[in-house]
Design an enzyme around this catalytic site. Structure first.
Site, mmCIF file in Angstrom:
data_model
loop_
_atom_site.group_PDB
_atom_site.id
_atom_site.type_symbol
_atom_site.label_atom_id
_atom_site.label_comp_id
_atom_site.label_asym_id
_atom_site.label_seq_id
_atom_site.Cartn_x
_atom_site.Cartn_y
_atom_site.Cartn_z
ATOM 1 N N CYS A 1 -45.871 51.497 -1.188
ATOM 2 C CA CYS A 1 -46.996 51.111 0.013
ATOM 3 C C CYS A 1 -47.327 49.573 -0.163
ATOM 4 O O CYS A 1 -47.431 48.984 -1.099
ATOM 5 C CB CYS A 1 -48.473 51.886 -0.652
ATOM 6 N N CYS B 1 -59.487 57.131 -15.117
ATOM 7 C CA CYS B 1 -58.276 57.458 -14.191
ATOM 8 C C CYS B 1 -56.932 57.153 -14.976
ATOM 9 O O CYS B 1 -56.864 56.310 -15.563
ATOM 10 C CB CYS B 1 -58.635 56.157 -13.144
ATOM 11 N N CYS C 1 -58.881 50.183 -7.488
ATOM 12 C CA CYS C 1 -57.719 50.946 -6.891
ATOM 13 C C CYS C 1 -56.582 49.974 -6.683
ATOM 14 O O CYS C 1 -57.147 48.945 -5.790
ATOM 15 C CB CYS C 1 -58.339 51.695 -5.695
ATOM 16 N N CYS D 1 -50.452 47.933 -2.354
ATOM 17 C CA CYS D 1 -50.499 48.267 -3.817
ATOM 18 C C CYS D 1 -49.797 47.641 -4.629
ATOM 19 O O CYS D 1 -48.542 47.312 -4.681
ATOM 20 C CB CYS D 1 -50.331 49.847 -3.839
ATOM 21 N N CYS E 1 -43.959 52.711 -9.924
ATOM 22 C CA CYS E 1 -44.006 53.806 -8.706
ATOM 23 C C CYS E 1 -43.045 53.419 -7.631
ATOM 24 O O CYS E 1 -42.494 52.200 -7.475
ATOM 25 C CB CYS E 1 -45.475 53.738 -8.217
ATOM 26 N N ASN F 1 -58.356 45.838 -2.213
ATOM 27 C CA ASN F 1 -58.540 44.990 -3.322
ATOM 28 C C ASN F 1 -57.402 43.982 -3.233
ATOM 29 O O ASN F 1 -56.340 44.521 -2.898
ATOM 30 C CB ASN F 1 -58.601 45.720 -4.446
ATOM 31 N N GLU G 1 -51.247 51.546 -17.337
ATOM 32 C CA GLU G 1 -52.672 51.357 -17.490
ATOM 33 C C GLU G 1 -53.553 52.579 -17.485
ATOM 34 O O GLU G 1 -53.174 53.370 -16.517
ATOM 35 C CB GLU G 1 -53.137 50.382 -16.589
ATOM 36 N N SER H 1 -54.960 62.515 -6.566
ATOM 37 C CA SER H 1 -54.578 61.884 -5.156
ATOM 38 C C SER H 1 -53.253 61.527 -4.980
ATOM 39 O O SER H 1 -52.327 61.175 -5.914
ATOM 40 C CB SER H 1 -55.274 60.094 -5.311
ATOM 41 N N SER I 1 -53.949 59.969 0.464
ATOM 42 C CA SER I 1 -53.896 58.510 0.955
ATOM 43 C C SER I 1 -53.515 58.551 2.273
ATOM 44 O O SER I 1 -52.319 58.745 2.666
ATOM 45 C CB SER I 1 -53.346 57.700 -0.024
ATOM 46 N N LEU I 2 -54.436 58.323 3.375
ATOM 47 C CA LEU I 2 -54.144 58.217 4.591
ATOM 48 C C LEU I 2 -54.065 56.846 5.198
ATOM 49 O O LEU I 2 -52.932 56.383 5.746
ATOM 50 C CB LEU I 2 -55.313 58.857 5.318
ATOM 51 N N HIS I 3 -54.999 55.872 4.900
ATOM 52 C CA HIS I 3 -55.004 54.295 5.118
ATOM 53 C C HIS I 3 -54.467 54.226 6.650
ATOM 54 O O HIS I 3 -54.090 52.971 6.933
ATOM 55 C CB HIS I 3 -53.737 53.871 4.367
ATOM 56 N N GLY J 1 -48.395 55.323 -9.999
ATOM 57 C CA GLY J 1 -47.538 56.426 -9.771
ATOM 58 C C GLY J 1 -47.932 57.498 -8.682
ATOM 59 O O GLY J 1 -48.903 57.487 -8.435
ATOM 60 N N GLU J 2 -47.158 58.017 -8.378
ATOM 61 C CA GLU J 2 -47.305 59.560 -7.406
ATOM 62 C C GLU J 2 -47.134 60.705 -8.143
ATOM 63 O O GLU J 2 -46.162 61.107 -8.464
ATOM 64 C CB GLU J 2 -46.318 59.202 -6.137
HETATM 65 N N1 SAH Z 1 -49.745 57.593 -5.301
HETATM 66 C C1 SAH Z 1 -51.177 58.117 -5.331
HETATM 67 C C2 SAH Z 1 -52.057 57.886 -6.399
HETATM 68 C C3 SAH Z 1 -52.528 56.420 -6.206
HETATM 69 S S1 SAH Z 1 -54.075 56.394 -6.065
HETATM 70 C C4 SAH Z 1 -51.781 58.038 -3.818
HETATM 71 O O1 SAH Z 1 -51.159 57.178 -3.117
HETATM 72 O O2 SAH Z 1 -52.732 58.687 -3.594
HETATM 73 C C5 SAH Z 1 -54.618 55.083 -5.678
HETATM 74 C C6 SAH Z 1 -55.450 55.006 -4.498
HETATM 75 O O3 SAH Z 1 -55.903 53.535 -4.264
HETATM 76 C C7 SAH Z 1 -54.825 55.237 -3.301
HETATM 77 O O4 SAH Z 1 -55.567 55.918 -2.240
HETATM 78 C C8 SAH Z 1 -54.225 54.066 -2.801
HETATM 79 O O5 SAH Z 1 -53.603 54.150 -1.551
HETATM 80 C C9 SAH Z 1 -55.200 53.175 -3.202
HETATM 81 N N2 SAH Z 1 -55.025 51.641 -3.085
HETATM 82 C C10 SAH Z 1 -53.655 51.039 -3.410
HETATM 83 N N3 SAH Z 1 -53.929 49.896 -3.427
HETATM 84 C C11 SAH Z 1 -55.104 49.464 -3.047
HETATM 85 C C12 SAH Z 1 -55.674 48.356 -2.921
HETATM 86 N N4 SAH Z 1 -55.022 47.138 -3.096
HETATM 87 N N5 SAH Z 1 -57.024 48.304 -2.694
HETATM 88 C C13 SAH Z 1 -57.649 49.562 -2.420
HETATM 89 N N6 SAH Z 1 -57.140 50.651 -2.685
HETATM 90 C C14 SAH Z 1 -55.736 50.742 -2.859
#
Ligand code: SAH
Length: 346
Positions: free
Chosen positions: A120, A109, A337, A123, A116, A294, A96, A195, A218-220, A163-164
């Site tokens: 996480c 995007c 995202c 995701c 992937c 999301n 996509e 990212s 992506s810190l989270h 994907g990463e």
């Molecule tokens: N693998 C890379 C690229 C993915 S980018 C990365 O991890 O950064 C997608 C972004 O959306 C990342 O910051 C990811 O953590 C965030 N993301 C993933 N699932 C999400 C969700 N359910 N809601 C909001 N953001 C999310």
């Protein structure tokens, strides 16, 4: 043994590679320039290349291909100009891409892998695991196919689809080279954001090789234990080392780094997280992008309410950490995202 010949993918070649390839075929180098311009200018077949001699076109037809994606579906958001594309690749895998309209221009995007393997917890892209890496041509074709379909020029790219990117380093950096070529899309590297979940050796290498590209991390989570729970990659590359590499990156490139922080209700949005995050990022040239998680149907995690997220944001700002709550485009079509997945028709 099969007698099927593997055709050279001209879309996967840099301008120099294409010139060298033409030489191999006994052609002058300028043919490589011409063909490169055609491919990046939306030609999908050799017969479109009217300034290339018919005989050479036939020869190319036999030996080469120009990767093109088949559009399976396009979903258009009713609330903003966002469009989500589901593409079928040559081998049947699907990916996509999301087209977004902003005041500053059109952005896409792109996905860098089919699926992937980072795992996480919040995701959707990781749910079916990794199928395979995309080639540079396949990532580029996401951009070209969307330009052809919308008839609009894309000026900004975010590598934030499924994907990463640093798990597919060589193809991703080749893609960057291709879109940056002045005879190709001629995009400024500063209009591109990548990212990553923090694959540290490649993050370091990238800072040296592509300092102009915007880096989002992506810190989270606000501490390593929590990050390991949400993001398995943290067990391999722990948070203290990640922060060290981020600091080096900022010093090396002189550019601000973005931290993405998906807010998960009751998990990483508490007062204690706010305090830890403030300490972690104090004094660093950075920006925090807060994204209320999301929904992903397979997961029982919930996103923080938007109002609460805005309060979290204000508190961070008060403590001297630049932050915004990301404006979500396309959530009505699951294009936001973390909602991109292998088969969106599931
Ligand atoms: N693998 C890379 C690229 C993915 S980018 C990365 O991890 O950064 C997608 C972004 O959306 C990342 O910051 C990811 O953590 C965030 N993301 C993933 N699932 C999400 C969700 N359910 N809601 C909001 N953001 C999310």
């Amino acid at each position: 043994m099969t007698d099927q010949v593997i055709k050279a993918d001209l879309k996967n070649m840099t301008r120099d590679e294409l010139k060298a390839y033409m030489k191999e075929l006994g052609q002058p180098a300028f043919r490589g320039e011409q063909i490169f311009t055609w491919i990046h200018g939306n030609a999908t077949e050799f017969d479109h290349m009217t300034n290339v001699p018919q005989k050479l076109r036939e020869q190319l037809q036999e030996r080469c291909k120009i990767t093109c994606h088949e559009i399976v579906t396009v979903q258009s958001s009713k609330t903003d100009g966002t469009k989500k594309y589901l593409f079928r690749l040559e081998d049947g895998n699907t990916i996509e891409s999301v087209f977004m309209k902003y005041k500053f221009g059109n952005s896409i995007c792109v996905s860098t892998q089919a699926g992937c393997r980072m795992g996480c917890k919040f995701c959707a892209s990781t749910i079916g695991g990794l199928c395979r890496n995309l080639t540079a041509a396949e990532i580029l074709e996401e951009v070209l196919a969307v330009q052809r379909d919308t008839g609009e020029r894309i000026s900004h790219i975010v590598l934030m689809g499924s994907g990463e990117p640093f798990d597919n380093y060589d193809n991703v950096t080749k893609f960057l080279q291709l879109v940056h070529d002045p005879k190709g899309l001629n995009l400024s590297l500063r209009n591109i954001t990548l990212s990553t979940c923090g694959i540290l050796p490649n993050m370091k290498r990238f800072g040296d090789e592509f300092p102009q590209v915007n880096l989002a991390v992506s810190l989270h989570a606000s501490n390593s234990e929590l990050r390991s729970q949400l993001m398995p990659v943290n067990r391999r590359y722990p948070m203290d080392e990640l922060m060290e590499v981020c600091r080096e990156h900022v010093n090396k490139t002189g550019r601000r780094i973005t931290f993405e922080y998906t807010l998960v209700k009751g998990v990483n949005d508490k007062e204690e997280n706010l305090n830890q995050l403030t300490k972690l990022l104090a004094g660093m040239n950075c920006h925090v992008n807060l994204i209320p998680m999301n929904p992903v149907s397979e997961r029982d995690l919930k996103g923080t309410d938007r109002k609460f997220a805005e309060e979290f944001c204000k508190k961070l700002e008060k403590r001297g950490i630049q932050a915004t709550v990301r404006r979500e485009l396309g959530s009505d079509i699951d294009a936001a995202c973390g909602q991109l997945r292998l088969n969106s028709q599931k």
